[in-house]
Write a protein that holds these residues in place. Structure first.
Motif, PDB file in Angstrom:
ATOM      1  N   GLY A   1      71.938   9.831   3.377  1.00  7.93           N
ATOM      2  CA  GLY A   1      71.418   8.632   2.739  1.00  7.93           C
ATOM      3  C   GLY A   1      70.257   7.971   3.436  1.00  7.93           C
ATOM      4  O   GLY A   1      70.422   6.960   4.109  1.00  7.93           O
ATOM      5  N   LEU A   2      69.058   8.514   3.321  1.00  6.94           N
ATOM      6  CA  LEU A   2      67.860   7.889   3.856  1.00  6.94           C
ATOM      7  C   LEU A   2      66.951   7.522   2.693  1.00  6.94           C
ATOM      8  O   LEU A   2      66.614   8.371   1.864  1.00  6.94           O
ATOM      9  CB  LEU A   2      67.132   8.833   4.810  1.00  6.94           C
ATOM     10  CG  LEU A   2      65.760   8.354   5.312  1.00  6.94           C
ATOM     11  CD1 LEU A   2      65.929   7.096   6.167  1.00  6.94           C
ATOM     12  CD2 LEU A   2      65.055   9.455   6.089  1.00  6.94           C
ATOM     13  N   GLU A   3      66.559   6.242   2.627  1.00  3.37           N
ATOM     14  CA  GLU A   3      65.650   5.773   1.590  1.00  3.37           C
ATOM     15  C   GLU A   3      64.542   4.960   2.244  1.00  3.37           C
ATOM     16  O   GLU A   3      64.785   4.249   3.234  1.00  3.37           O
ATOM     17  CB  GLU A   3      66.382   4.905   0.558  1.00  3.37           C
ATOM     18  CG  GLU A   3      67.465   5.642  -0.210  1.00  3.37           C
ATOM     19  CD  GLU A   3      68.161   4.738  -1.205  1.00  3.37           C
ATOM     20  OE1 GLU A   3      67.905   3.511  -1.166  1.00  3.37           O
ATOM     21  OE2 GLU A   3      68.950   5.247  -2.014  1.00  3.37           O
ATOM     22  N   SER A   4      63.361   5.031   1.681  1.00  3.94           N
ATOM     23  CA  SER A   4      62.251   4.240   2.209  1.00  3.94           C
ATOM     24  C   SER A   4      61.268   3.949   1.084  1.00  3.94           C
ATOM     25  O   SER A   4      61.207   4.671   0.091  1.00  3.94           O
ATOM     26  CB  SER A   4      61.547   4.980   3.353  1.00  3.94           C
ATOM     27  OG  SER A   4      60.950   6.168   2.883  1.00  3.94           O
ATOM     28  N   MET A   5      60.513   2.872   1.254  1.00  6.32           N
ATOM     29  CA  MET A   5      59.480   2.526   0.278  1.00  6.32           C
ATOM     30  C   MET A   5      58.337   1.827   0.997  1.00  6.32           C
ATOM     31  O   MET A   5      58.509   1.234   2.066  1.00  6.32           O
ATOM     32  CB  MET A   5      60.041   1.628  -0.829  1.00  6.32           C
ATOM     33  CG  MET A   5      60.478   0.247  -0.408  1.00  6.32           C
ATOM     34  SD  MET A   5      59.155  -1.020  -0.380  1.00  6.32           S
ATOM     35  CE  MET A   5      58.710  -1.053  -2.091  1.00  6.32           C
ATOM     36  N   LEU A   6      57.162   1.932   0.410  1.00  5.54           N
ATOM     37  CA  LEU A   6      55.962   1.284   0.925  1.00  5.54           C
ATOM     38  C   LEU A   6      55.210   0.683  -0.248  1.00  5.54           C
ATOM     39  O   LEU A   6      54.906   1.384  -1.223  1.00  5.54           O
ATOM     40  CB  LEU A   6      55.073   2.285   1.663  1.00  5.54           C
ATOM     41  CG  LEU A   6      53.729   1.737   2.184  1.00  5.54           C
ATOM     42  CD1 LEU A   6      53.977   0.702   3.276  1.00  5.54           C
ATOM     43  CD2 LEU A   6      52.862   2.870   2.723  1.00  5.54           C
ATOM     44  N   GLY A   7      54.937  -0.611  -0.170  1.00  2.16           N
ATOM     45  CA  GLY A   7      54.230  -1.298  -1.245  1.00  2.16           C
ATOM     46  C   GLY A   7      52.904  -1.858  -0.766  1.00  2.16           C
ATOM     47  O   GLY A   7      52.762  -2.291   0.383  1.00  2.16           O
ATOM     48  N   PHE A   8      51.919  -1.832  -1.649  1.00  2.00           N
ATOM     49  CA  PHE A   8      50.576  -2.327  -1.335  1.00  2.00           C
ATOM     50  C   PHE A   8      50.038  -3.072  -2.540  1.00  2.00           C
ATOM     51  O   PHE A   8      50.232  -2.653  -3.688  1.00  2.00           O
ATOM     52  CB  PHE A   8      49.637  -1.168  -0.992  1.00  2.00           C
ATOM     53  CG  PHE A   8      48.191  -1.569  -0.900  1.00  2.00           C
ATOM     54  CD1 PHE A   8      47.710  -2.204   0.234  1.00  2.00           C
ATOM     55  CD2 PHE A   8      47.324  -1.326  -1.946  1.00  2.00           C
ATOM     56  CE1 PHE A   8      46.372  -2.582   0.312  1.00  2.00           C
ATOM     57  CE2 PHE A   8      45.991  -1.689  -1.880  1.00  2.00           C
ATOM     58  CZ  PHE A   8      45.516  -2.324  -0.737  1.00  2.00           C
ATOM     59  N   ARG A   9      49.365  -4.184  -2.275  1.00  2.00           N
ATOM     60  CA  ARG A   9      48.766  -4.960  -3.356  1.00  2.00           C
ATOM     61  C   ARG A   9      47.382  -5.447  -2.940  1.00  2.00           C
ATOM     62  O   ARG A   9      47.192  -5.939  -1.825  1.00  2.00           O
ATOM     63  CB  ARG A   9      49.643  -6.162  -3.703  1.00  2.00           C
ATOM     64  CG  ARG A   9      49.132  -6.928  -4.922  1.00  2.00           C
ATOM     65  CD  ARG A   9      50.051  -8.073  -5.277  1.00  2.00           C
ATOM     66  NE  ARG A   9      49.715  -8.635  -6.569  1.00  2.00           N
ATOM     67  CZ  ARG A   9      50.277  -9.736  -7.083  1.00  2.00           C
ATOM     68  NH1 ARG A   9      51.197 -10.366  -6.393  1.00  2.00           N
ATOM     69  NH2 ARG A   9      49.925 -10.179  -8.265  1.00  2.00           N
ATOM     70  N   GLN A  10      46.421  -5.290  -3.854  1.00  2.00           N
ATOM     71  CA  GLN A  10      45.049  -5.728  -3.636  1.00  2.00           C
ATOM     72  C   GLN A  10      44.677  -6.737  -4.713  1.00  2.00           C
ATOM     73  O   GLN A  10      44.756  -6.445  -5.907  1.00  2.00           O
ATOM     74  CB  GLN A  10      44.096  -4.543  -3.692  1.00  2.00           C
ATOM     75  CG  GLN A  10      42.619  -4.918  -3.666  1.00  2.00           C
ATOM     76  CD  GLN A  10      42.179  -5.464  -2.325  1.00  2.00           C
ATOM     77  OE1 GLN A  10      42.294  -4.776  -1.314  1.00  2.00           O
ATOM     78  NE2 GLN A  10      41.690  -6.692  -2.295  1.00  2.00           N
ATOM     79  N   ASP A  11      44.286  -7.924  -4.274  1.00  2.00           N
ATOM     80  CA  ASP A  11      43.897  -8.973  -5.209  1.00  2.00           C
ATOM     81  C   ASP A  11      42.479  -8.722  -5.713  1.00  2.00           C
ATOM     82  O   ASP A  11      41.574  -8.401  -4.929  1.00  2.00           O
ATOM     83  CB  ASP A  11      43.975 -10.331  -4.509  1.00  2.00           C
ATOM     84  CG  ASP A  11      43.626 -11.468  -5.436  1.00  2.00           C
ATOM     85  OD1 ASP A  11      43.753 -11.282  -6.659  1.00  2.00           O
ATOM     86  OD2 ASP A  11      43.238 -12.540  -4.937  1.00  2.00           O
ATOM     87  N   LEU A  12      42.298  -8.872  -7.018  1.00  2.00           N
ATOM     88  CA  LEU A  12      40.976  -8.721  -7.627  1.00  2.00           C
ATOM     89  C   LEU A  12      40.430 -10.048  -8.121  1.00  2.00           C
ATOM     90  O   LEU A  12      39.579 -10.089  -9.004  1.00  2.00           O
ATOM     91  CB  LEU A  12      41.049  -7.723  -8.790  1.00  2.00           C
ATOM     92  CG  LEU A  12      41.520  -6.307  -8.438  1.00  2.00           C
ATOM     93  CD1 LEU A  12      41.578  -5.448  -9.689  1.00  2.00           C
ATOM     94  CD2 LEU A  12      40.623  -5.681  -7.383  1.00  2.00           C
ATOM     95  N   GLY A  13      40.946 -11.148  -7.592  1.00  2.00           N
ATOM     96  CA  GLY A  13      40.478 -12.457  -8.008  1.00  2.00           C
ATOM     97  C   GLY A  13      40.956 -12.804  -9.406  1.00  2.00           C
ATOM     98  O   GLY A  13      42.091 -12.541  -9.782  1.00  2.00           O
TER      99      GLY A  13
END
Length: 613
Positions: free
Chosen positions: A260-272
């Motif tokens: 049971g190994l789980e991982s996540m990576l989230g990224f967000r870029q604002d465009l105004g």
């Protein structure tokens, strides 16, 4: 000259000393006061007046009391300047003056210098709220108004105010996490608060500081969850490397084994003003899950989407999830799919109309958006082969939000392929397990049911009960899968293939209620939900659109144990109980002698401790 008459006596009085016989130099109130004084003095020697002195005193008291409001209830004003976080005055921002219960008294707009003025305000305690396009509302509570009160407010954008906010819900009508009461600025100050009757509001002014790194560690024990049972440790990191960028990383694992190994990576870029671009990558590795000779289920998903805004009226979202799943050993099949989705909406004041199309079913409501489970579709097995749950969902919905309530109505049309049916497995079932997706840690199996179509509606009402508690009611109708009549132990057995073939779609209804709040003093946050639908159903009535709660009776508690200096919970205890009354189970005796107990949601429990650094 004025004339005042008392009984049968008449007394002539000057209108005002030095007024030269003109009335324009005095007010009627001044003249009446002088009349009373002169009358009392000149007529005090009269026997008739002496007998009537109590009446004269009463008359004088009435006149004085009648004149008190004109002199004792002077009104004040509330003024100030509305700026953004850079100090630029905001033109045309709406400013509301509210009572302590947040009902609106007056509404004005700022001028070309960002200045506003609310006049003729009675003394007391109020709240002042400022709103502007593309900004979060700013609220200053407990403002004491006397004469001229100055309240300056700062409007912040969402990116200036927050460090990390999980992505938009997979469904526009999906319920938000009840526990996200506070978002924090990059300087880790409590900048935003979730009003239980409405939107986020800024309660302390000031721009965000330098980028900040935060960490959270959660240690839990779980039972009754497919692929998640046992001891679990979850660690997450949140970082803002730039004003317009945000990162979130999370890993969940079993400390005592390789399972049971789980991982996540989230990224967000604002465009105004144009919107934002977001991406999430999630990976799940479960060596203990098997299907026949195949072992070790590995899943990976990459979800990318863009949010588009056109002014305050139009909003849109479009993206896709790329999914890959296979067994690490003796792989008999590989699942590869692209699951697109899109949404468009039009907003008019407090109301919004949306159209949405999706192909991926959302995760359970008790799954946090910061975990890998939230972004991975469900898998099951069909004849030993991997089967991914997906479909085609279309909906059109209307939603209206006010200060105390939220109402939403949605019509949908669905087509679901490989719906997951989950069951708890009894003893001695190796033959059966070979044809199912089996998790030996929890003793749960999953099998793919026949595809079906559904059309119906979902209606939801949320309302604030008290300052710190709220209720949500929901109703849904549509098709759900049901199985043949359950056969108890000792009756004629049935084969697994016959049991799965007996599943068919049937019209059903569901009703749910959700209560949540925070206890004063202890700070305990709680949520209790109950959702009823026919017990013979093994899938949700509205699978693409979760309603107010998970199936049957559920309870969640979060108890702060130690708070940080900024008031946040640095150390808290967690408890989550699912299907507390063990409802909806349908046992079947199979031809190999094993017993499968199907249920829409299995009874489960998880609890642990969370640390925030």
């Amino acid at each position: 000259m004025y004339r005042a008459q008392q009984g049968c006596q008449t007394v002539d009085l000057d209108a005002h000393a030095g007024a030269k016989g003109t009335r324009s130099n005095c007010t009627s109130l001044t003249c009446m006061r002088l009349a009373c004084t002169r009358l009392a003095r000149d007529a005090s020697k009269s026997p008739n007046v002496i007998m009537r002195r109590p009446h004269l005193a009463l008359l004088a008291a009435i006149i004085v009391l009648g004149s008190a409001p004109a002199y004792g209830a002077a009104t004040g004003s509330v003024s100030g300047v509305v700026r953004d976080s850079a100090g630029v005055p905001q033109i045309g921002a709406e400013v509301e003056l509210l009572r302590p219960d947040l009902t609106v008294i007056a509404s004005v707009f700022t001028n070309s210098k960002g200045h506003f003025l609310v006049s003729s305000v009675l003394p007391g305690r109020y709240a002042v709220k400022a709103m502007g396009a593309s900004f979060l509302p700013a609220l200053r509570e407990d403002v004491r108004v006397r004469t001229g009160t100055v309240v300056n407010l700062t409007l912040n954008t969402l990116y200036e105010a927050m460090q990390w906010l999980p992505a938009e819900p997979r469904s526009p009508n999906a319920r938000q996490d009840d526990w996200k009461w506070t978002l924090r600025s990059a300087a880790n100050r409590p900048l935003l608060r979730m009003l239980e009757d409405g939107p986020l509001v800024v309660v302390s002014d000031g721009a965000g500081g330098s980028p900040k790194l935060k960490a959270r560690l959660v240690a839990t024990g779980q039972q009754g969850s497919f692929g998640e049972s046992g001891e679990r440790v979850s660690a997450s990191l949140e970082e803002t490397p730039a004003d317009s960028r945000e990162l979130l990383a999370q890993v969940d694992f079993d400390p005592d084994s390789n399972a049971g190994l789980e991982s996540m990576l989230g990224f967000r870029q604002d465009l105004g003003f144009a919107g934002s671009v977001e991406s999430v990558a999630a990976v799940s590795i479960h060596p203990e899950i098997n299907a026949g000779d195949s072992e070790g289920l590995d899943e990976a998903a990459v979800r990318s989407w863009e949010t588009i805004r056109l002014g305050d009226e139009f909003e849109g979202e479009a993206g896709s999830t790329q999914v890959l799943a296979r067994f690490s050993q003796n792989a008999q099949s590989t699942a590869l799919a692209a699951l697109p989705f899109a949404m468009v909406g039009w907003r008019d004041g407090n109301s919004v109309i949306r159209y949405r199309v999706a192909t991926e079913l959302p995760a359970s409501q008790d799954v946090d958006d910061g975990s890998a489970q939230a972004w991975l579709p469900k898998f099951s097995a069909r004849d030993g082969q991997l089967a991914m749950e997906h479909g085609l969902h279309q909906e059109i919905g209307w939603e209206r939000t006010t200060s105390n309530s939220n109402v939403a109505v949605m019509l949908f049309d669905d087509k679901i392929d490989n719906p997951v049916m989950e069951a708890a497995m009894g003893q001695g079932s190796s033959a059966t397990a070979s044809a199912l997706l089996y998790d030996p840690a929890s003793g749960l199996v999953r099998v793919a049911g026949p595809g079906f179509s559904s059309a119906g509606m979902v209606a939801t009402l949320e309302h604030r009960l008290t300052k710190r508690s709220q209720v949500q009611l929901s109703y849904a109708n549509g098709n759900a899968l049901v199985l043949a009549s359950a056969r108890q132990a000792g009756s004629q057995p049935i084969s697994l293939s016959e049991l799965v073939s007996s599943a068919h779609a049937r019209r059903a209804e569901s009703c749910s209620i959700s209560l949540s709040g925070t206890l004063d003093g202890s700070g305990t946050r709680w949520r209790a939900t109950y959702r009823w639908q026919p017990e013979d159903t093994v899938t949700s009535v509205a699978s693409f659109t979760p309603d107010a709660g998970d199936p049957y009776l559920n309870l969640q508690l979060r108890q702060p144990i130690h708070r940080l200096r900024d008031g946040s919970s640095g150390f808290e205890a967690l408890l989550n109980l699912r299907n507390l009354l063990a409802e909806g189970y349908r046992p079947y005796v199979l031809s190999d002698g094993s017993v499968l107990m199907f249920a829409e949601d299995q009874r489960g429990i998880s609890g642990g401790l969370a640390f925030t650094f």
